[in-house]
Design a protein around this motif. Structure first.
Motif: not given
Length: 110
Positions: A84-110
């Motif tokens: 799961a990656a936080f990327g540059e893809d933008i949704t039709p509503a103008g928000r950043a989209r979370i998508h799939q890519e190799p490795g993905g983004s680091k996530v932290y639970l809080y």
């Protein structure tokens, strides 16, 4: 509650269910974003081809000490082996989209 997720065991991994809507995280193997990334989205439960199974993979600290824990992890699809990656893809509503890519983004639970 829309920002809260319940993690349960499912098949070879874990499933993530949104508390507010009762929908599960689903990894597409065929549908892609306008920038060509495979989609991640929520839907009613349908674990066809392991689409809702994810691995929680700890991210090792930079010093690579085997007894240390960074607190970060990657959420990786069992189906696609992509993160799961936080990327540059933008949704039709103008928000950043979370998508799939190799490795993905680091996530932290809080």
């Amino acid at each position: 509650k829309s920002d809260l997720w319940v993690i349960n065991t499912l098949g070879n991994g874990r499933s993530l269910t949104n508390q507010a809507f009762g929908r599960v995280l689903h990894a597409s193997n065929t549908l892609v974003t306008p920038q060509g990334h495979k989609y991640l989205y929520t839907c009613p439960p349908s674990n066809t081809d392991h689409a809702e199974e994810f691995s929680i993979v700890p991210v090792r600290p930079q010093d690579d000490d085997e007894f240390s824990f960074s607190g970060y992890f990657n959420l990786t699809s069992v189906r696609t082996n992509m993160g799961a990656a936080f990327g540059e893809d933008i949704t039709p509503a103008g928000r950043a989209r979370i998508h799939q890519e190799p490795g993905g983004s680091k996530v932290y639970l809080y």
